[in-house]
Scaffold this active site. Structure first.
Site, PDB file in Angstrom:
ATOM      1  N   ASP A 215      94.564  53.711  70.809  1.00  0.00           N
ATOM      2  CA  ASP A 215      94.996  53.276  69.475  1.00  0.00           C
ATOM      3  C   ASP A 215      95.272  54.449  68.543  1.00  0.00           C
ATOM      4  O   ASP A 215      95.629  54.253  67.392  1.00  0.00           O
ATOM      5  CB  ASP A 215      93.919  52.361  68.860  1.00  0.00           C
ATOM      6  N   SER A 239      97.400  47.900  62.383  1.00  0.00           N
ATOM      7  CA  SER A 239      97.621  47.252  63.676  1.00  0.00           C
ATOM      8  C   SER A 239      97.411  45.751  63.562  1.00  0.00           C
ATOM      9  O   SER A 239      96.476  45.294  62.902  1.00  0.00           O
ATOM     10  CB  SER A 239      96.663  47.824  64.724  1.00  0.00           C
ATOM     11  N   GLN A 289     101.568  47.364  71.502  1.00  0.00           N
ATOM     12  CA  GLN A 289     100.981  47.033  70.201  1.00  0.00           C
ATOM     13  C   GLN A 289     102.076  46.725  69.192  1.00  0.00           C
ATOM     14  O   GLN A 289     103.123  47.364  69.183  1.00  0.00           O
ATOM     15  CB  GLN A 289     100.134  48.195  69.672  1.00  0.00           C
TER      16      GLN A 289
END
Length: 301
Positions: A215, A239, A289
């Protein structure tokens, strides 16, 4: 599943709240665990921390012969870095080869993250993969001190504060000038990453550490394509979800190449993909993502 003794690279400042300690969850009762939080300087919990902790919680309810092969999570609310996070695991199914778990993370009685994860026994099967791009070796690239020096004249104070903090994951961009230049000409980026600590032999913990690291630069790829920084004033960047697939066994004590691209952005959302390769060129994991990337407006703070 417990974390091994934590050892940092010689000369690297020791981080009080180091990553393996953050992933070593406190058991509360059957299927319930508690994790402590660390403030990364963003006034909210880092998404990778919640992903890694949720994966550890799920892994503790599965036989050690079954390792996570995929996870799909949704960020529901910003996490408070000053409060612990409780993780509730639901044992959806244990089949002959696969186990499925659902994890919900709570703070102050509200869900902040939900994740489904699937675990699989080791099996033989077909093998193929996309090739790793040709890039310079990590030892030939500028280290983080060089990155800090280059950032000094180009980045806002918030970016400098972030990069100056000791971190559990070391990052070396393959093309430092492209990373810093933000011309908007590129829709991809590549960096070598590695864990600074000595990792235990437990593959479940190693996968949780990589989930945390996955991430770190992914959502930023949307902004590279726009010639912007995640630290730019007037931007709201967060996110929305995170998916990951583990293809092969691996170690994370050495460098891994993280190649990210952003195929699309529209509707205030940016979509990003990532591929992680080891030094030998094996594709060990894939990531996807979508994130909120909103330009702040007077009528929409």
């Amino acid at each position: 599943m417990t974390c091994a003794e934590r050892v940092w690279d010689e000369g690297q400042p020791r981080v009080t709240d180091d990553l393996l300690g953050i992933l070593d969850l406190e058991p509360l009762e059957i299927n319930r665990y508690r994790g402590r939080s660390v403030d990364p300087g963003w006034r909210r919990v880092f998404g990778g921390q919640v992903i890694g902790q949720a994966l550890v919680a799920a892994s503790r309810t599965v036989e050690s012969t079954r390792l996570v092969h995929s996870l799909h999570g949704y960020f529901l609310r910003p996490g408070n870095p000053d409060a612990s996070i409780d993780y509730a695991v639901e044992r959806i199914r244990d089949g002959g080869s696969f186990s499925t778990r659902r994890v919900v993370a709570h703070q102050a009685g509200e869900a902040i993250f939900a994740m489904a994860a699937s675990f699989h026994i080791e099996e033989a099967g077909f093998i193929h993969q996309a090739p790793m791009p040709a890039v310079p070796a990590p030892e030939t690239l500028p280290d983080e001190s060089a990155l800090l020096a280059a950032l000094a004249d180009r980045a806002p104070a918030s970016a400098l504060a972030f990069w100056r903090k000791p971190r559990a994951i070391e990052i070396r961009p393959v093309d430092l000038e492209a990373f810093l230049g933000r011309s908007g000409a590129e829709q991809s980026q590549a960096s070598w990453i590695r864990a600074r600590m000595v990792l235990p032999d437990d593959p479940a913990i190693v996968r949780a550490v990589l989930a945390y690291a996955s991430d770190l630069t992914l959502l930023d790829t949307t902004l590279i394509a726009e010639g912007r920084w995640v630290f730019d004033a007037g931007l709201m960047v967060t996110s929305l979800d995170h998916a990951m697939w583990f293809h092969r066994p691996f170690r994370f004590d050495d460098w891994l190449l993280y190649v990210c691209d952003s195929p699309a952005a529209s509707g205030a959302r940016g979509f990003n993909r990532g591929a992680l390769y080891d030094r030998t060129g094996r594709l060990i994991a894939s990531v996807a993502q979508e994130g909120l990337v909103r330009q702040a407006r007077e009528d929409h703070p």
